[in-house]
Write an enzyme that holds these catalytic residues in place. Structure first.
Site, mmCIF file in Angstrom:
data_model
loop_
_atom_site.group_PDB
_atom_site.id
_atom_site.type_symbol
_atom_site.label_atom_id
_atom_site.label_comp_id
_atom_site.label_asym_id
_atom_site.label_seq_id
_atom_site.Cartn_x
_atom_site.Cartn_y
_atom_site.Cartn_z
ATOM 1 N N GLU A 186 10.551 15.579 15.098
ATOM 2 C CA GLU A 186 10.751 15.518 13.649
ATOM 3 C C GLU A 186 9.824 16.527 12.969
ATOM 4 O O GLU A 186 8.605 16.469 13.132
ATOM 5 C CB GLU A 186 10.426 14.105 13.149
ATOM 6 N N GLU A 190 10.432 1.359 10.141
ATOM 7 C CA GLU A 190 11.452 2.377 9.886
ATOM 8 C C GLU A 190 10.739 3.701 10.085
ATOM 9 O O GLU A 190 9.848 4.054 9.304
ATOM 10 C CB GLU A 190 11.982 2.195 8.461
ATOM 11 N N LYS A 211 0.864 -1.190 0.000
ATOM 12 C CA LYS A 211 0.000 0.000 0.000
ATOM 13 C C LYS A 211 0.896 1.234 0.000
ATOM 14 O O LYS A 211 1.540 1.548 1.007
ATOM 15 C CB LYS A 211 -0.883 -0.016 1.247
ATOM 16 N N CYS A 218 13.586 10.831 6.489
ATOM 17 C CA CYS A 218 13.778 10.288 7.838
ATOM 18 C C CYS A 218 15.203 10.517 8.315
ATOM 19 O O CYS A 218 15.467 10.677 9.494
ATOM 20 C CB CYS A 218 13.429 8.803 7.864
ATOM 21 N N GLY A 259 7.207 5.212 8.136
ATOM 22 C CA GLY A 259 6.381 6.411 8.311
ATOM 23 C C GLY A 259 6.644 7.007 9.676
ATOM 24 O O GLY A 259 7.747 6.889 10.234
HETATM 25 P P1 NDP Z 1 2.213 8.460 8.517
HETATM 26 O O1 NDP Z 1 3.529 7.972 8.894
HETATM 27 O O2 NDP Z 1 1.370 8.989 9.605
HETATM 28 O O3 NDP Z 1 1.518 7.261 7.770
HETATM 29 C C1 NDP Z 1 0.417 7.353 6.948
HETATM 30 C C2 NDP Z 1 0.256 5.966 6.355
HETATM 31 O O4 NDP Z 1 0.044 5.047 7.410
HETATM 32 C C3 NDP Z 1 -0.901 5.848 5.409
HETATM 33 O O5 NDP Z 1 -0.522 4.972 4.366
HETATM 34 C C4 NDP Z 1 -1.961 5.200 6.273
HETATM 35 O O6 NDP Z 1 -2.849 4.398 5.537
HETATM 36 C C5 NDP Z 1 -1.137 4.330 7.162
HETATM 37 N N1 NDP Z 1 -1.795 4.061 8.448
HETATM 38 C C6 NDP Z 1 -2.518 4.894 9.201
HETATM 39 N N2 NDP Z 1 -2.956 4.262 10.311
HETATM 40 C C7 NDP Z 1 -2.487 3.005 10.246
HETATM 41 C C8 NDP Z 1 -2.576 1.870 11.088
HETATM 42 N N3 NDP Z 1 -3.254 1.917 12.246
HETATM 43 N N4 NDP Z 1 -1.960 0.738 10.699
HETATM 44 C C9 NDP Z 1 -1.281 0.694 9.548
HETATM 45 N N5 NDP Z 1 -1.150 1.733 8.708
HETATM 46 C C10 NDP Z 1 -1.751 2.880 9.059
HETATM 47 O O7 NDP Z 1 2.368 9.518 7.364
HETATM 48 P P2 NDP Z 1 1.875 10.980 7.173
HETATM 49 O O8 NDP Z 1 1.830 11.189 5.744
HETATM 50 O O9 NDP Z 1 0.623 11.277 7.923
HETATM 51 O O10 NDP Z 1 3.082 11.816 7.807
HETATM 52 C C11 NDP Z 1 3.077 12.241 9.142
HETATM 53 C C12 NDP Z 1 4.501 12.392 9.630
HETATM 54 O O11 NDP Z 1 5.153 11.146 9.530
HETATM 55 C C13 NDP Z 1 5.386 13.317 8.812
HETATM 56 O O12 NDP Z 1 5.225 14.647 9.201
HETATM 57 C C14 NDP Z 1 6.760 12.792 9.164
HETATM 58 O O13 NDP Z 1 7.190 13.364 10.383
HETATM 59 C C15 NDP Z 1 6.545 11.316 9.368
HETATM 60 N N6 NDP Z 1 6.969 10.515 8.199
HETATM 61 C C16 NDP Z 1 8.115 9.800 8.323
HETATM 62 C C17 NDP Z 1 8.591 9.084 7.255
HETATM 63 C C18 NDP Z 1 9.864 8.321 7.320
HETATM 64 O O14 NDP Z 1 10.514 8.134 6.299
HETATM 65 N N7 NDP Z 1 10.248 7.791 8.453
HETATM 66 C C19 NDP Z 1 7.894 9.081 5.983
HETATM 67 C C20 NDP Z 1 6.671 9.844 5.963
HETATM 68 C C21 NDP Z 1 6.232 10.531 7.058
HETATM 69 P P3 NDP Z 1 -4.390 4.816 5.395
HETATM 70 O O15 NDP Z 1 -4.405 6.083 4.621
HETATM 71 O O16 NDP Z 1 -5.015 3.686 4.678
HETATM 72 O O17 NDP Z 1 -4.915 5.004 6.780
#
Ligand code: NDP
Length: 501
Positions: free
Chosen positions: A392, A260, A186, A294, A238
């Site tokens: 972050e 990660e 996904k 990240c 994420g």
């Molecule tokens: P998120 O890390 O919060 O993740 C969003 C993703 O997680 C969507 O694909 C969503 O799917 C999925 N998700 C949500 N709830 C669940 C759950 N309970 N179980 C499994 N999957 C779930 O990304 P955001 O875009 O909201 O970014 C928020 C912050 O995350 C950023 O500001 C940044 O700080 C950090 N980030 C870090 C990254 C990294 O590389 N480490 C990458 C991206 C973001 P669905 O839409 O189907 O709910």
């Protein structure tokens, strides 16, 4: 080609889900569009999958794992498919990079580098497909021979973010496939294009039906994937907040989880460092990918004796970073990927201003006729307890702190909940080795910053993650161990006393 010409050359296409080797519409019939965060025009259309589609995708992956050919193929056969996928990624290089730049807002030159790096990951994983072997034990006694073998863990749910849409899926999927797993993937709803294209390239490369299933969508898809009882593992990249939810859902069913997550990665700048090289690396470290990274070097710790001079040079250098249209090849900082992320950046910058730190440059949206852009920003005089020092931000915002000696620098560096990466700039070997030993992070860079190699494991300490990607260890992330013990010759010992004795 100019940026405008490149935008005009892009054709908006629709991608369906991929389930059991077929491209299919979402069961609901819904679709959504992705709008370029730099140009405000639709650049992709995708099926909007939901929990029902997830269930169908997992059922296909389950069948492909339990009774399909993929896990039973030789490593050589799987390697061929992975290698071919790498070749197909290279064949599509320009198109993939343009779509990635359009969906993520990142500069086209960096998108091209990402496509190359992703192809390299598929080719590296192909080599591991032929090196998944265990161990033999022939010193356990003359009547026993034992072997330890690796078996694929099973069906893996892979949930990936928007900041490196092709690279991050390529840090997970080919390694899972190499050892014989099947997967449901996904992508983020902000950047579905790379995974949708990759799914089709995999079918062209000859992956068996049901082995790779792609569900695009938003809201509840990820949760359905991590909670579904018929998967064996969840791999997520994420935020730490969502990572905790993934771990809780997976933990409730005792399935494996690989995470990660975020980072607040410090670079320590000692007075004896090559300061010109350090300056460039600090600017690169925080503004690469607009800081939506990240591994972003979002904290810099400068030795107090050189802090004023370093900050002045930093501002001068940062002002020269070209910000603009991602499709312009001169651009180094493109658009912020979403309005939500832009709002997050603004909130943190407001907190930085209120906390009493010094805003040296930036601190505002970048005026533009269209799109989401943010000025490269630097705060100095930042204290370790401030939110801009330990949370972050995921944007082009640098926090500069200072230290008096190496002990203090290491203590500040280790003072956040994160531990993804850290670095030190020094010409003193003892300082370098001390920092390398004491910094709590999964990757330590000495006199360099933010390069990575398929051969080297990647992952975080503390709340930056769980498990490791890449390297030869990547095999272990997607396998489970089976011990096989063989009797050699007749079993003569008896546990139950012989009758009549
Ligand atoms: P998120 O890390 O919060 O993740 C969003 C993703 O997680 C969507 O694909 C969503 O799917 C999925 N998700 C949500 N709830 C669940 C759950 N309970 N179980 C499994 N999957 C779930 O990304 P955001 O875009 O909201 O970014 C928020 C912050 O995350 C950023 O500001 C940044 O700080 C950090 N980030 C870090 C990254 C990294 O590389 N480490 C990458 C991206 C973001 P669905 O839409 O189907 O709910």
């Amino acid at each position: 080609m100019t940026a405008e010409a490149s935008l005009s050359a892009h054709q908006l296409t629709h991608s369906d889900l991929i389930i059991n080797g077929e491209e299919v519409a979402a069961r609901s019939g819904d679709a959504f569009q992705r709008v370029s965060p730099a140009h405000d025009v639709p650049v992709g259309s995708y099926a909007r999958g939901d929990a029902d589609d997830v269930a169908a995708a997992i059922a296909a992956a389950r069948t492909a794992f339990d009774s399909g050919p993929w896990p039973r193929r030789s490593g050589q056969e799987r390697a061929r498919v992975l290698h071919r996928t790498g070749e197909l990624i290279r064949r599509e290089r320009e198109d993939l990079a343009r779509l990635e730049a359009l969906e993520s807002g990142k500069p086209i030159t960096q998108a091209l580098d990402e496509v190359d790096a992703a192809a390299d990951l598929w080719e590296y994983a192909a080599t591991l497909a032929r090196h998944s072997f265990g161990e033999a034990h022939n010193h356990l006694g003359t009547d026993v021979l034992a072997m330890v073998v690796n078996e694929p863990i099973g069906v893996v749910s892979i949930i990936t973010p928007w900041n490196f849409p092709l690279l991050i899926v390529s840090q997970k999927l080919p390694f899972a496939l190499a050892v014989g797993c099947t997967a449901v993937v996904k992508p983020s709803e902000l950047t579905p294009g790379m995974t949708a294209r990759l799914g089709r390239l995999l079918l062209e490369a000859g992956v068996d039906p049901g082995v790779v299933n792609v569900v695009t969508g938003q809201g509840g898809v990820g949760a359905a994937m991590s909670a579904h009882p018929d998967t064996d593992m969840v791999s997520f990249t994420g935020s730490t907040a969502v990572g905790r939810k993934v771990a809780a859902a997976a933990g409730a069913q005792l399935k494996r989880v690989e995470l990660e997550l975020g980072g607040k990665n410090p670079q320590i700048i000692c007075a004896d460092a090559d300061l010109d090289a350090a300056l460039d690396a600090v600017v690169f470290g925080v503004y690469f990918n607009a800081g939506e990274c990240c591994n972003s070097g979002s904290r810099v710790l400068v030795e107090a004796s050189i802090a004023a001079q370093f900050q002045e040079a930093l501002v001068e250098r940062a002002r020269r970073v070209p910000v603009g249209d991602p499709l312009d090849r001169a651009t180094k900082v493109g658009a912020i990927t979403s309005a939500e992320q832009l709002a997050t950046i603004e909130r943190y910058v407001a907190e930085g201003r209120q906390s009493g730190s010094d805003l040296l440059m930036g601190g505002a949206r970048r005026p533009s006729e269209r799109g989401c852009f943010y000025e490269p920003t630097i705060f100095a005089g930042v204290q370790p307890e401030m939110s801009i020092a330990n949370e972050e931000i995921f944007g082009p915002v640098l926090s500069v702190l200072s230290f008096d000696d190496l002990d203090e620098a290491i203590s500040i560096a280790n003072s956040t909940m994160y531990g993804l990466s850290a670095g030190i700039w020094t010409s003193n070997i003892n300082s370098a080795l001390t920092a390398a030993q004491r910094l709590q992070a999964g990757t330590i860079w000495v006199n360099r910053w933010m390069d990575g190699y398929p051969e080297l494991p990647f992952g975080g300490y503390k709340t930056s993650g769980e498990g490791r990607e890449l390297g030869s260890q990547a095999i272990g992330s997607f396998t489970q161990t089976k011990t096989i013990q063989l009797q050699v010759g007749p079993r003569t010992a008896r546990w139950v006393p012989e009758s009549g004795n």
